[in-house]
Enzyme design. Sequence first.
Site, PDB file in Angstrom:
ATOM      1  N   LEU A   8      36.046  79.127  11.162  1.00 59.34           N
ATOM      2  CA  LEU A   8      36.781  78.411  12.204  1.00 59.34           C
ATOM      3  C   LEU A   8      37.146  79.373  13.331  1.00 59.34           C
ATOM      4  CD1 LEU A   8      39.202  76.419   9.865  1.00 59.34           C
ATOM      5  CD2 LEU A   8      36.805  75.938  10.450  1.00 59.34           C
ATOM      6  N   ARG A  15      49.004  82.365  21.253  1.00 56.84           N
ATOM      7  CA  ARG A  15      49.967  83.452  21.080  1.00 56.84           C
ATOM      8  C   ARG A  15      49.425  84.820  21.499  1.00 56.84           C
ATOM      9  NH1 ARG A  15      51.094  81.412  15.017  1.00 56.84           N
ATOM     10  NH2 ARG A  15      49.067  80.458  15.434  1.00 56.84           N
TER      11      ARG A  15
END
Length: 465
Positions: A8, A15
């Site tokens: 993934l 962030r």
Amino acid sequence: MSIGAVVLAAGQGTRMRSALPKVVHTLAGRPMVQWVLDALDGAGVQSTVVVVGHGAETVRGLLPESVGIAVQHEQLGTGHAAQVGLAQLDAACDTVIVACGDTPLLPAGLIARLVAEHRSEPRAATMLTAVVDDAGAYGRVVRGPDGRVARVVEARDAVPAELAIGEYNAGLYVFDRGALADVLERLDSSNAQGEVYLTDAVERIDGAVGALVADDPEAAAGVNDRVDLAACEVALQARLRDALMRGGVTMPDPSAVYVEAGVSVGRDTVLWPGTHLRGATRIGEGCTIGPDVVVTDSVIGDRCSVVSAHLIGADLAEGAQAGPFAYLRPGSRLERGARVGTYVELKNTVLGAGAKVPHLSYVGDATVGEQTNIGAGNITANYDGFRKHRTRIGARVKTGSDCVFVAPVSVGDDAMTGAGSIITDDVPDGALGIARARQSVVEGFTAKAVARAAQAAEEAKGGGA
Ligand code: UD1
Ligand code: MG
């Protein structure tokens, strides 16, 4: 039974506060996602699909051709990403590893152990977990009264009692393909982030779920911000340096040595503090490298010495020396025992065996024969404002200090050039090339000048009265 993997890597990585997608940030010179791919390779995975989305073209451009690519157009969550990836995975893979592209410290051996654990009994899924005091932003592993994994709760959805759990989800899972495909159809986004969480599969999958607790929580670290990135870099650096030291390399202060993945260093070489070895760099045995050296994409042979220098795309044969304060640019080749000294820049230049450029020189687009000595402050003027030209200097030549070679020009074997010469014409073998104004000597000049100055001063005084 064939193992496939879905990685993934479609998230933005908010962030990170970066213009780049998270998984392309480098660690020890390699994109983050590449570390995960290498570990999967090492664990014997036969077929891998990477799910890209945010910055898809950038990520795709860095991936090896051997991996398949699935595009998740909208980042709806890890569960959705897994579904998009699974659809592209080779149908022959009945066991599927799902890994995150942001967990670069996973060792291949741990992935292989997780697969073995999964196969040790009939299971729908086996996940990797780790235990720390404070699991921060990681998903917490909630176990049932029987000690078995019941579910994973994301930190943002967790109640205080769940947040107190130290066991977290490392984001690495092995699934039975059929069970995974089935549960992915049934996931929803009823949670704090409104995303389809892969972690919900743990509770909802049809079949048993097992867990392997990593011995070393560091192996399971995920990168979500720059602080995590730095922590992973530190960990990878330690691994790379340890491997070199175990292979016979000395580092008096390992923490001051930076090494990129793929660099090799021979035994009995000493890497002093401030040494940075980058890219496709290979260093031989018995060398002294540093202090304060940056070597990029270069090959250094056995028993070389390099101190306070930058090398990029350079090639040093056995016993060559560079520095202090040398800059060797692409195409610089030092044959056996050749030496480049202080404040010297070389580019696209071959220095023959035993040749020396000891001080204050620029030698570019040149060939210098063996045992030749280039005097202090020599320059090859290789650029005529339009094109680059070569300078050829033969073997056993001695050039005087402060010579300029206006290329294209050749100096023959055993020739010499006079100090301060601008060499524009070829110098034959054994000849002296000298090109400078002859010196004149004016006898008694100083006394005459003093007398003239005194007389001028007298006249100035008289004029003022
Ligand atoms: C995830 C897990 C968490 C675990 C942690 C381990 C979920 C919901 N949570 O949290 O339990 O402790 O990893 O590091 O799975 N991605 C996509 N498409 C998306 C969303 C994410 O491809 O729509 C990718 C990201 O690029 C990233 C990976 O999935 O590589 C994980 O996503 P991230 O947002 O980092 O999840 P975490 O909050 O770390
Ligand atoms: Mg993450």
